[in-house]
Design a protein around this motif. Structure first.
Motif, PDB file in Angstrom:
ATOM      1  N   ARG A  86     -16.326  18.259  -2.959  1.00  0.00           N
ATOM      2  CA  ARG A  86     -16.014  16.964  -3.689  1.00  0.00           C
ATOM      3  C   ARG A  86     -17.349  15.896  -3.234  1.00  0.00           C
ATOM      4  O   ARG A  86     -17.757  15.022  -4.015  1.00  0.00           O
ATOM      5  CB  ARG A  86     -14.817  16.181  -3.357  1.00  0.00           C
ATOM      6  CG  ARG A  86     -13.553  16.636  -3.970  1.00  0.00           C
ATOM      7  CD  ARG A  86     -12.133  16.256  -3.391  1.00  0.00           C
ATOM      8  NE  ARG A  86     -11.832  14.949  -4.189  1.00  0.00           N
ATOM      9  CZ  ARG A  86     -10.635  14.390  -3.967  1.00  0.00           C
ATOM     10  NH1 ARG A  86      -9.790  14.947  -3.314  1.00  0.00           N
ATOM     11  NH2 ARG A  86     -10.599  13.050  -4.548  1.00  0.00           N
ATOM     12  N   GLU A  99       4.546   8.717   4.438  1.00  0.00           N
ATOM     13  CA  GLU A  99       2.915   8.530   4.361  1.00  0.00           C
ATOM     14  C   GLU A  99       2.426   7.619   5.852  1.00  0.00           C
ATOM     15  O   GLU A  99       1.131   7.592   5.816  1.00  0.00           O
ATOM     16  CB  GLU A  99       2.666   7.393   3.259  1.00  0.00           C
ATOM     17  CG  GLU A  99       1.257   7.175   2.626  1.00  0.00           C
ATOM     18  CD  GLU A  99       0.803   8.290   2.173  1.00  0.00           C
ATOM     19  OE1 GLU A  99       1.417   9.424   1.523  1.00  0.00           O
ATOM     20  OE2 GLU A  99      -0.326   8.510   1.789  1.00  0.00           O
ATOM     21  N   LEU A 146      -3.628  14.340   6.209  1.00  0.00           N
ATOM     22  CA  LEU A 146      -2.083  14.094   5.939  1.00  0.00           C
ATOM     23  C   LEU A 146      -1.106  15.191   6.223  1.00  0.00           C
ATOM     24  O   LEU A 146      -0.048  15.198   6.541  1.00  0.00           O
ATOM     25  CB  LEU A 146      -1.812  13.223   4.474  1.00  0.00           C
ATOM     26  CG  LEU A 146      -2.031  11.699   4.808  1.00  0.00           C
ATOM     27  CD1 LEU A 146      -2.338  10.970   3.281  1.00  0.00           C
ATOM     28  CD2 LEU A 146      -1.016  11.029   5.490  1.00  0.00           C
ATOM     29  N   GLN A 171     -21.416  13.219  -4.746  1.00  0.00           N
ATOM     30  CA  GLN A 171     -21.120  11.991  -4.842  1.00  0.00           C
ATOM     31  C   GLN A 171     -21.717  11.086  -4.187  1.00  0.00           C
ATOM     32  O   GLN A 171     -21.509   9.737  -4.159  1.00  0.00           O
ATOM     33  CB  GLN A 171     -19.572  11.898  -4.790  1.00  0.00           C
ATOM     34  CG  GLN A 171     -19.039  12.683  -5.754  1.00  0.00           C
ATOM     35  CD  GLN A 171     -17.326  12.336  -5.914  1.00  0.00           C
ATOM     36  OE1 GLN A 171     -16.860  11.456  -5.063  1.00  0.00           O
ATOM     37  NE2 GLN A 171     -16.486  13.277  -6.605  1.00  0.00           N
ATOM     38  N   ARG A 186     -15.822   7.991  -0.958  1.00  0.00           N
ATOM     39  CA  ARG A 186     -16.025   8.496  -2.373  1.00  0.00           C
ATOM     40  C   ARG A 186     -14.824   9.743  -2.247  1.00  0.00           C
ATOM     41  O   ARG A 186     -14.170   9.908  -1.461  1.00  0.00           O
ATOM     42  CB  ARG A 186     -17.156   8.881  -2.822  1.00  0.00           C
ATOM     43  CG  ARG A 186     -18.049   7.679  -2.934  1.00  0.00           C
ATOM     44  CD  ARG A 186     -17.757   6.800  -4.206  1.00  0.00           C
ATOM     45  NE  ARG A 186     -18.004   7.524  -5.543  1.00  0.00           N
ATOM     46  CZ  ARG A 186     -17.221   8.012  -6.251  1.00  0.00           C
ATOM     47  NH1 ARG A 186     -15.848   7.746  -6.036  1.00  0.00           N
ATOM     48  NH2 ARG A 186     -17.174   8.542  -7.308  1.00  0.00           N
ATOM     49  N   GLY A 187     -15.074  10.772  -2.985  1.00  0.00           N
ATOM     50  CA  GLY A 187     -14.213  12.039  -3.084  1.00  0.00           C
ATOM     51  C   GLY A 187     -14.031  12.580  -1.667  1.00  0.00           C
ATOM     52  O   GLY A 187     -13.182  13.287  -1.302  1.00  0.00           O
ATOM     53  N   SER A 189     -15.049   3.920  -8.726  1.00  0.00           N
ATOM     54  CA  SER A 189     -14.346   3.140  -9.686  1.00  0.00           C
ATOM     55  C   SER A 189     -13.319   2.088  -9.343  1.00  0.00           C
ATOM     56  O   SER A 189     -13.352   1.791  -8.164  1.00  0.00           O
ATOM     57  CB  SER A 189     -13.485   4.055 -10.591  1.00  0.00           C
ATOM     58  OG  SER A 189     -13.027   3.388 -11.826  1.00  0.00           O
ATOM     59  N   THR A 214      -6.413  13.508   2.633  1.00  0.00           N
ATOM     60  CA  THR A 214      -5.371  14.355   1.844  1.00  0.00           C
ATOM     61  C   THR A 214      -5.267  15.645   3.056  1.00  0.00           C
ATOM     62  O   THR A 214      -4.061  15.882   3.232  1.00  0.00           O
ATOM     63  CB  THR A 214      -5.971  14.867   0.659  1.00  0.00           C
ATOM     64  OG1 THR A 214      -5.960  13.815  -0.303  1.00  0.00           O
ATOM     65  CG2 THR A 214      -5.147  15.905   0.004  1.00  0.00           C
ATOM     66  N   TYR A 251      -7.102   6.428   2.057  1.00  0.00           N
ATOM     67  CA  TYR A 251      -7.757   7.600   1.342  1.00  0.00           C
ATOM     68  C   TYR A 251      -9.283   7.315   1.338  1.00  0.00           C
ATOM     69  O   TYR A 251      -9.982   8.078   1.744  1.00  0.00           O
ATOM     70  CB  TYR A 251      -7.276   7.944  -0.028  1.00  0.00           C
ATOM     71  CG  TYR A 251      -6.041   8.594   0.228  1.00  0.00           C
ATOM     72  CD1 TYR A 251      -5.874  10.133   0.216  1.00  0.00           C
ATOM     73  CD2 TYR A 251      -4.591   7.906   0.103  1.00  0.00           C
ATOM     74  CE1 TYR A 251      -4.606  10.475   0.457  1.00  0.00           C
ATOM     75  CE2 TYR A 251      -3.574   8.313   0.283  1.00  0.00           C
ATOM     76  CZ  TYR A 251      -3.557   9.823   0.299  1.00  0.00           C
ATOM     77  OH  TYR A 251      -2.251  10.501   0.326  1.00  0.00           O
ATOM     78  N   ASP A 252      -9.499   5.993   1.395  1.00  0.00           N
ATOM     79  CA  ASP A 252     -11.206   5.674   1.152  1.00  0.00           C
ATOM     80  C   ASP A 252     -11.516   5.096   2.686  1.00  0.00           C
ATOM     81  O   ASP A 252     -11.762   3.939   2.852  1.00  0.00           O
ATOM     82  CB  ASP A 252     -11.323   4.586  -0.245  1.00  0.00           C
ATOM     83  CG  ASP A 252     -12.735   4.598  -0.259  1.00  0.00           C
ATOM     84  OD1 ASP A 252     -13.564   5.332   0.219  1.00  0.00           O
ATOM     85  OD2 ASP A 252     -13.228   3.770  -1.257  1.00  0.00           O
ATOM     86  N   HIS A 310     -11.579  10.766   0.364  1.00  0.00           N
ATOM     87  CA  HIS A 310     -10.313  11.104  -0.105  1.00  0.00           C
ATOM     88  C   HIS A 310      -9.706  12.533   0.199  1.00  0.00           C
ATOM     89  O   HIS A 310      -8.576  12.454   0.698  1.00  0.00           O
ATOM     90  CB  HIS A 310     -10.438  10.914  -1.811  1.00  0.00           C
ATOM     91  CG  HIS A 310     -10.973   9.560  -2.050  1.00  0.00           C
ATOM     92  ND1 HIS A 310     -11.583   9.709  -3.412  1.00  0.00           N
ATOM     93  CD2 HIS A 310     -11.480   8.621  -1.558  1.00  0.00           C
ATOM     94  CE1 HIS A 310     -12.021   8.404  -3.652  1.00  0.00           C
ATOM     95  NE2 HIS A 310     -12.032   7.714  -2.496  1.00  0.00           N
ATOM     96  N   GLN A 311     -10.654  13.404   0.084  1.00  0.00           N
ATOM     97  CA  GLN A 311     -10.089  14.800   0.569  1.00  0.00           C
ATOM     98  C   GLN A 311      -9.901  14.938   2.158  1.00  0.00           C
ATOM     99  O   GLN A 311      -8.968  15.588   2.517  1.00  0.00           O
ATOM    100  CB  GLN A 311     -11.218  15.877  -0.044  1.00  0.00           C
ATOM    101  CG  GLN A 311     -10.754  17.131   0.249  1.00  0.00           C
ATOM    102  CD  GLN A 311      -9.601  17.612  -0.632  1.00  0.00           C
ATOM    103  OE1 GLN A 311      -9.484  17.051  -1.749  1.00  0.00           O
ATOM    104  NE2 GLN A 311      -8.645  18.231  -0.109  1.00  0.00           N
ATOM    105  N   GLY A 322       0.833  -1.097  -0.055  1.00  0.00           N
ATOM    106  CA  GLY A 322      -0.025   0.169  -0.005  1.00  0.00           C
ATOM    107  C   GLY A 322       0.921   1.207  -0.237  1.00  0.00           C
ATOM    108  O   GLY A 322       2.156   1.127  -0.607  1.00  0.00           O
ATOM    109  N   TYR A 323       0.490   2.305   0.868  1.00  0.00           N
ATOM    110  CA  TYR A 323       1.280   3.635   0.577  1.00  0.00           C
ATOM    111  C   TYR A 323       1.188   3.529   2.297  1.00  0.00           C
ATOM    112  O   TYR A 323       0.328   3.846   3.026  1.00  0.00           O
ATOM    113  CB  TYR A 323       0.506   4.787   0.004  1.00  0.00           C
ATOM    114  CG  TYR A 323      -0.852   4.566  -0.121  1.00  0.00           C
ATOM    115  CD1 TYR A 323      -1.355   3.784  -1.309  1.00  0.00           C
ATOM    116  CD2 TYR A 323      -1.575   4.966   0.854  1.00  0.00           C
ATOM    117  CE1 TYR A 323      -2.776   3.704  -1.250  1.00  0.00           C
ATOM    118  CE2 TYR A 323      -3.081   4.788   0.741  1.00  0.00           C
ATOM    119  CZ  TYR A 323      -3.480   3.976  -0.361  1.00  0.00           C
ATOM    120  OH  TYR A 323      -5.130   3.770  -0.579  1.00  0.00           O
ATOM    121  N   GLY A 324       2.517   3.648   2.930  1.00  0.00           N
ATOM    122  CA  GLY A 324       2.536   3.890   4.329  1.00  0.00           C
ATOM    123  C   GLY A 324       2.339   2.343   4.791  1.00  0.00           C
ATOM    124  O   GLY A 324       3.122   1.408   4.967  1.00  0.00           O
TER     125      GLY A 324
END
Lengths: 481, 137
Positions: free
Chosen positions: A191, A268, A250, A195, A239-240, A201, A247, A95-96, A243-244, A70-72
């Motif tokens: 965002r 991360e 972080l 949504q 969703r977004g 996706s 972000t 993020y999700d 994610h935001q 993954g990341y981190g």
């Protein structure tokens, strides 16, 4: 690939010893049999070791058999931290935020819908917005947006998307207390406002399935599952909006790392002491995103029911659809666990891992007090998914956690290369599975071979005792973003 | 000189970038990311957006820049095609021309959730700049 430095504990566990990487405060444990160990990549093992170096970690840094880089934190990672000496890391949630899965049972049998699968898939594809750039049917006002963050799935039910009973069958009753809309950035609101009620996706999907194998008759009866039964699985998250939130925080945590002089092997993994203003703000924002995700899955479930009723020209009683359970698999929660005989309050990070509480746990609804928590494990679109139950062994060993899916075996590029010249949709149709996807290369990237064999993954957590198998579900029709 | 290489990472995707200047490198990062989302040459009518990112560590500014573009896409459907980046006392000022993504018409490739700090790298090597960025998708 054999990774130097790992020690096999038994047929389902390998240890990442303290000396594997400099700075480790505890060992790591990865749940893999010999087959899955051969598929481990060094980066993901390094990530397990990196998490083991974070302050205040309690017990080992764990990874489930669906581990992949993954990341981190690795995907499939579980780590618990002391609430006074430990940290919280948005990278340990992902993020999700509250990406998760819900499973609907029905009173329909496979034969009842055999001639209608294509129509059902087309209806779901039309009714549930999915894919890159898709927007939902709602445009949330600022006031409603805040209500979604505070109430989660309860908001959706109040708007007519589903029933009160759905909430009893959702982790945390579909609403985690402590959300604070005031801590959400204007970007996250922007965002999120169009949504809600969208699938997204990548690996998110809505899938029509049938129960093709029962491993535990009594447990299956308790969960309302029977052989040949039609089920529907929904996999999506915040969703977004979520994610935001990740972000935004972080960035906050990058500054916190300097403020609190925390040494990290990977940026991360940015984090802050759990008992700090930065962590309190993140938790309240993360809970807001978690509630958004529960409202999202609740709304999509409502449209699934409507699509079925329209295509089958049947009423709610005739299709008999109800929620088995909804589980999060990207989340951090404050929980009490027994560690070395002492009850401790811990912040448990599950990133690509599912909560799996044992029978009798006070957080379980009355319907599942005697069975343990239902655990919904999606596989790939061509093979199978599973229903399991939480166990006492899982509580003792993995902070009541288990795997979350199959885990990727091929990168997206490798999958596309292997799919070149092939019509994946036709291959799936030959296997009796109707698929629809919006993305140009989604089907290639998500083809069954791109994932580890879900049966192997689930067999490891079953044999290790982290959760126990109840039923296997086979796909009949899938929509993807 | 501007080079964009796509990195293959198990669950995600990344970019390795090389450019003659820091400005070009940031432009290459934006172009590379946009091309992961859709074929930008097929976007409709041209729109213009101005983006400002406060001064900070170079790699932090790179992540903030890319995440601002992710936000513009995810919230408003705006996707950049041409990027003009300048720095003033460390502050990034960019002029972005692009169009609004139409899911019914434009190619739908990857949904990028964010540009991450994972294995993030930005450095000057002799006369050129290099960077590696991993995206969560």
């Amino acid at each position: 690939m054999t990774i130097q430095g790992l020690k096999r504990i038994d047929s389902n566990r390998v240890e990442v010893p303290m000396g594997y990487k400099k700075g480790m405060r505890t060992k790591g444990v990865i749940y893999v049999d010999a087959t899955l160990e051969a598929e481990l990549d060094k980066d993901s093992v390094d990530q397990v070791a990196n998490v083991a170096s974070l302050p205040g970690i309690v017990g080992p840094s764990l990874a489930m058999p669906d581990i992949h880089r993954g990341y981190g934190f690795t995907i499939g990672g579980v780590a618990a931290f002391d609430v006074t000496e430990g940290i919280i890391s948005p990278g340990g949630v992902g993020y999700d935020i509250n990406c998760g899965v819900r499973l609907l049972r029905s009173s329909l049998r496979k034969g009842d819908i055999a001639a209608k699968i294509s129509d059902l898939v087309n209806a779901l594809y039309r009714d549930i917005p999915s894919g890159v750039g898709s927007k939902g049917q709602l445009r949330l006002s600022a006031q409603d947006h805040r209500k979604v963050l505070l109430k989660g799935a309860r908001w959706a039910v109040e708007q007519g998307f589903g029933d009160r009973e759905d909430l009893d069958h959702t982790e945390s009753l579909g609403c985690i207390e402590g959300a604070d809309p005031a801590l959400i950035s204007s970007k996250a609101y922007e965002r999120g406002k169009a949504q809600l009620g969208t699938l997204g996706s990548g690996n998110h999907f809505t899938e029509i399935q049938h129960v093709d194998e029962i491993y535990d008759d009594e447990a299956a009866r308790s969960l309302g599952l029977f052989k040949g039964q039609v089920t529907v699985m929904i996999h999506t998250g915040s969703r977004g909006f979520g994610h935001q939130v990740c972000t935004d925080f972080l960035e906050v945590m990058q500054r916190a790392v300097i403020k609190y002089s925390i040494e990290l092997p990977d940026r991360e993994l940015a984090c802050a002491p759990f008992d700090s203003p930065e962590s309190r703000d993140y938790m309240a924002a993360m809970k807001s995103a978690a509630n958004y995700a529960w409202a999202n899955r609740q709304m999509i479930m409502h449209w699934v029911k409507e699509s079925f009723m329209r295509v089958l020209n049947a009423g709610p009683a005739a299709i008999g659809m109800s929620l088995v359970y909804d589980v999060a698999h990207n989340m951090a929660k404050v929980e009490e666990h027994i560690v070395n005989g002492t009850k401790r309050k811990l912040v448990v990070h599950r990133k690509g891992a599912t909560r799996a509480f044992a029978p009798g746990h006070p957080e379980l609804p009355p319907a599942y007090q005697h069975t343990g928590q239902p655990v919904i494990i999606p596989g790939d679109m061509g093979r199978a998914s599973f229903v399991l139950l939480g166990t006492a062994r899982g509580m003792e060993e993995s902070f009541g956690s288990t795997c979350h899916g199959a885990g990727r075996a091929l990168s997206r590029h490798q999958a596309m290369k292997q799919a070149k010249g092939r019509a994946i949709w036709r291959e799936m149709e030959d296997r009796g599975i109707i698929v629809r996807a919006t993305g140009r290369s989604t089907l290639a990237e998500e083809m069954p071979e791109a994932y580890k064999d879900i049966s192997t993954v689930v067999n490891v957590v079953h044999a290790a005792g982290l959760s126990k198998k109840v039923a296997r579900l086979r796909p009949l029709g899938v929509i993807k973003g | 000189m501007k080079e964009i290489e796509y990195l293959d990472i198990s669950g995600d995707v990344g970019l390795r970038l090389r450019a003659g200047s820091l400005e070009e490198l940031f432009e290459a990062a934006a172009e590379g990311m946009a091309s992961l989302i859709t074929d930008t040459s097929a976007l409709g009518e041209s729109e213009q957006k101005e983006v400002v990112i406060p001064a900070g560590r170079g790699d932090d500014v790179l992540i903030a820049w890319l995440n601002e573009l992710v936000f513009l896409f995810d919230a408003y459907g705006f996707i950049g095609r041409d990027f003009r980046v300048t720095f003033h006392k460390g502050e990034l000022r960019a002029s972005v021309s692009g169009g609004t993504f139409n899911p019914a018409v434009n190619e739908r490739n990857l949904l990028i959730k964010a540009a991450t700090y994972h294995n993030l790298c930005l450095k000057k090597i002799n006369s050129h700049w290099e960077a590696t960025v991993v995206f969560d998708i």
